[in-house]
Scaffold this active site. Sequence first.
Site, short mmCIF file in Angstrom:
data_model
loop_
_atom_site.label_atom_id
_atom_site.label_comp_id
_atom_site.label_asym_id
_atom_site.label_seq_id
_atom_site.Cartn_x
_atom_site.Cartn_y
_atom_site.Cartn_z
N GLY A 1 0.78 -1.23 0.00
CA GLY A 1 0.00 0.00 0.00
C GLY A 1 0.81 1.27 0.00
N HIS A 2 2.14 1.17 0.04
CA HIS A 2 2.93 2.40 0.10
C HIS A 2 2.72 3.23 -1.16
CE1 HIS A 2 5.89 5.09 1.65
NE2 HIS A 2 6.75 4.86 0.68
N TYR A 3 2.83 2.60 -2.33
CA TYR A 3 2.42 3.21 -3.60
C TYR A 3 1.58 2.16 -4.32
CZ TYR A 3 5.90 6.83 -2.87
OH TYR A 3 6.62 7.86 -2.35
#
Length: 138
Positions: free
Chosen positions: A35-37
């Site tokens: 979910g970071h990018y």
Amino acid sequence: MSAATPLGPLELIRTGPAGAIAAFDAPVDDAVVAGHYPGFPVLPGVFLIEAADRTVRQWARNTAASRGEDDGEVELVAMDRCRFHRPVFPGDRVHTDVGVVDSAVGLLFKAAVATNRGKVADIRLRYRAKQEKEGENS
């Protein structure tokens, strides 16, 4: 280690008077990484800082033990520098190489963090010996 970190245990590869090297594998299927990018999973840079910090703390404990000292706990005073060069992808093997730069005024460490593609971060962290707070252990 907090429950929020996706980092598992660090493998201590080498330690000595001038510093230490540790390694870990970037998690492949952790929600934080995915979910970071969205659509471009990378390990958030804060975990590279955490890995450098954990390597320094391991170095401090091992150094104290080699001197026959009981303690060896240090506390982070400041992060003087942090520069990210390239992303760390899921499954990358990450090495943190921390070296003592100056021990005259506290402990200043320079950390070089790298994968097999090259350097991913340069970090400078400053520590001091941990002191018991008044009222602790009483």
